[in-house]
Motif scaffolding. Structure first.
Motif, mmCIF file in Angstrom:
data_model
loop_
_atom_site.group_PDB
_atom_site.id
_atom_site.type_symbol
_atom_site.label_atom_id
_atom_site.label_comp_id
_atom_site.label_asym_id
_atom_site.label_seq_id
_atom_site.Cartn_x
_atom_site.Cartn_y
_atom_site.Cartn_z
ATOM 1 N N MET A 158 3.224 14.176 14.098
ATOM 2 C CA MET A 158 3.405 15.193 13.064
ATOM 3 C C MET A 158 4.866 15.222 12.624
ATOM 4 O O MET A 158 5.774 15.104 13.451
ATOM 5 N N TRP A 159 5.081 15.384 11.310
ATOM 6 C CA TRP A 159 6.409 15.575 10.761
ATOM 7 C C TRP A 159 6.576 17.041 10.350
ATOM 8 O O TRP A 159 5.611 17.798 10.345
ATOM 9 N N THR A 160 7.813 17.406 10.012
ATOM 10 C CA THR A 160 8.119 18.806 9.722
ATOM 11 C C THR A 160 8.749 18.949 8.346
ATOM 12 O O THR A 160 9.640 18.183 7.975
ATOM 13 N N GLN A 161 8.264 19.942 7.602
ATOM 14 C CA GLN A 161 8.869 20.334 6.338
ATOM 15 C C GLN A 161 9.472 21.724 6.513
ATOM 16 O O GLN A 161 8.795 22.635 6.984
ATOM 17 N N LYS A 162 10.730 21.873 6.151
ATOM 18 C CA LYS A 162 11.396 23.169 6.311
ATOM 19 C C LYS A 162 11.961 23.615 4.971
ATOM 20 O O LYS A 162 12.771 22.918 4.361
ATOM 21 N N ILE A 163 11.499 24.792 4.516
ATOM 22 C CA ILE A 163 12.014 25.399 3.291
ATOM 23 C C ILE A 163 12.590 26.757 3.670
ATOM 24 O O ILE A 163 11.842 27.696 3.943
ATOM 25 N N TYR A 164 13.902 26.843 3.724
ATOM 26 C CA TYR A 164 14.601 28.026 4.225
ATOM 27 C C TYR A 164 14.100 28.333 5.647
ATOM 28 O O TYR A 164 14.220 27.498 6.533
ATOM 29 N N VAL A 219 0.869 -1.180 0.000
ATOM 30 C CA VAL A 219 0.000 0.000 0.000
ATOM 31 C C VAL A 219 0.904 1.227 0.000
ATOM 32 O O VAL A 219 1.683 1.427 0.943
ATOM 33 N N ILE A 220 0.803 2.047 -1.036
ATOM 34 C CA ILE A 220 1.749 3.152 -1.228
ATOM 35 C C ILE A 220 1.062 4.497 -1.024
ATOM 36 O O ILE A 220 0.039 4.789 -1.625
ATOM 37 N N GLU A 221 1.661 5.310 -0.177
ATOM 38 C CA GLU A 221 1.240 6.694 0.028
ATOM 39 C C GLU A 221 2.311 7.595 -0.585
ATOM 40 O O GLU A 221 3.501 7.477 -0.267
ATOM 41 N N THR A 222 1.896 8.521 -1.468
ATOM 42 C CA THR A 222 2.828 9.376 -2.188
ATOM 43 C C THR A 222 2.813 10.793 -1.626
ATOM 44 O O THR A 222 1.749 11.356 -1.375
ATOM 45 N N LYS A 223 4.003 11.368 -1.438
ATOM 46 C CA LYS A 223 4.131 12.756 -0.983
ATOM 47 C C LYS A 223 5.036 13.514 -1.953
ATOM 48 O O LYS A 223 6.214 13.190 -2.092
ATOM 49 N N ASN A 224 4.481 14.511 -2.636
ATOM 50 C CA ASN A 224 5.266 15.359 -3.531
ATOM 51 C C ASN A 224 5.625 16.627 -2.763
ATOM 52 O O ASN A 224 4.844 17.567 -2.696
ATOM 53 N N MET A 225 6.819 16.652 -2.182
ATOM 54 C CA MET A 225 7.229 17.760 -1.322
ATOM 55 C C MET A 225 8.675 18.139 -1.618
ATOM 56 O O MET A 225 9.439 17.341 -2.158
ATOM 57 N N LYS A 226 9.025 19.358 -1.234
ATOM 58 C CA LYS A 226 10.405 19.800 -1.365
ATOM 59 C C LYS A 226 10.906 20.305 -0.020
ATOM 60 O O LYS A 226 10.142 20.419 0.942
ATOM 61 N N GLY A 227 12.194 20.596 0.057
ATOM 62 C CA GLY A 227 12.769 21.093 1.299
ATOM 63 C C GLY A 227 13.307 19.977 2.181
ATOM 64 O O GLY A 227 13.467 18.831 1.756
ATOM 65 N N TRP A 228 13.594 20.316 3.419
ATOM 66 C CA TRP A 228 14.082 19.355 4.400
ATOM 67 C C TRP A 228 12.906 18.701 5.103
ATOM 68 O O TRP A 228 11.950 19.373 5.498
ATOM 69 N N ILE A 229 12.986 17.389 5.278
ATOM 70 C CA ILE A 229 11.929 16.638 5.933
ATOM 71 C C ILE A 229 12.477 16.034 7.227
ATOM 72 O O ILE A 229 13.494 15.341 7.216
ATOM 73 N N PHE A 230 11.794 16.328 8.326
ATOM 74 C CA PHE A 230 12.167 15.793 9.631
ATOM 75 C C PHE A 230 11.020 14.916 10.141
ATOM 76 O O PHE A 230 9.855 15.329 10.093
ATOM 77 N N GLY A 231 11.338 13.730 10.647
ATOM 78 C CA GLY A 231 10.270 12.891 11.168
ATOM 79 C C GLY A 231 10.793 11.615 11.790
ATOM 80 O O GLY A 231 11.952 11.223 11.605
#
Length: 256
Positions: A101-107, A83-95
């Motif tokens: 909750m996870w964190t996305q950091k862009i600058y 079972v595949i969950e897709t995430k189209n994201m950019k930046g740094w990913i912390f988790g």
């Protein structure tokens, strides 16, 4: 002075920019990013997984007790069901696997988003109930596409781009026979809701109702923490009140 002729000339010379701006707006939208992310996974699966062994089923909406759940991709094979969950994201990913909750950091900009493993857990449980199979043969995989970088160690079933192909191929122990594979495919196809615009619209409506319910329950819809009544201390809105997440500044959700 009548500026109408001038405006008319400007519009006539720059009219071609309007469709370009519309296209740019669509490309930057979350909907388009989601579609592109799913397309990348679909294409790579078709090119790098043997179709006789791995059967790809995409965009599956299943009924559950509280509404519906939508699965990006399901791959059925004799080595198990992925079972595949897709995430189209950019930046740094912390988790971390256990974090809600996870964190996305862009600058300097930081955004919280739901742990995709938690999100995919509901998908795997819905599929488990539909297929009446042991959970040991159903595997959760999260695929990040786009210009993102993991800044914390990730579980082996959280991958980037084509990494999910290697993870799937690493499963080399047969757990389902030919009849079980065929039965699983048939149950998914007959148990799913029609892959249509109306189905997607109803699912989005269902998700929004869940978010609204969390807000009504005084829970932050982004991270689930308590919403606290706050007062603006300065500026033109000084003295006015709003509700903000208790985890500020880690979570910056606010509402009137």
């Amino acid at each position: 002075m009548d500026f109408t002729p001038i405006f008319g000339q400007v519009f006539h010379s720059l009219w071609y920019l309007i469709p370009l701006l519309l296209v740019a707006a669509v490309v930057k939208s979350p909907w388009f990013k989601g579609v592109m992310g799913e397309a990348i996974v679909n294409i790579s699966a078709k090119f790098f997984l043997d179709r006789e062994t791995y059967h790809l089923i995409k965009n599956v909406t299943l009924p559950v007790d509280d509404g519906t759940t939508q699965i990006d991709h399901i791959i059925v094979s004799k080595f198990g069901i992925i079972v595949i969950e897709t995430k189209n994201m950019k930046g740094w990913i912390f988790g971390d696997a256990k974090q809600k909750m996870w964190t996305q950091k862009i600058y300097k900009h930081t955004t919280k988003f739901q742990n995709p493993l938690f999100q995919n857990y509901k998908h795997t449980k819905a599929l488990e109930a539909l297929l009446d199979l042991d959970n040991s043969v159903i595997h959760s995989v999260v695929v990040f596409v786009g210009d993102s970088t993991f800044k914390t160690p990730m579980p082996e079933n959280v991958t980037q781009a084509g990494g999910y192909i290697r993870y799937i191929k690493s499963m080399n122990q047969q757990v389902l026979d030919t009849s079980q594979v065929a039965n699983a495919i048939e149950r998914i196809q007959t148990g799913r809701k029609p892959a249509s615009f109306n189905t997607s619209r109803e699912h989005v409506k269902h998700v929004k109702s869940i978010v609204a319910e969390k807000a009504n329950n005084n829970a932050c819809p982004k991270c689930g923490s308590e919403l606290i009544l706050r007062t603006v201390k300065s500026g033109v809105n000084a003295g006015s009140q709003f509700k903000g997440c208790a985890k500020f500044p880690a979570c910056r959700y606010t509402t009137n």
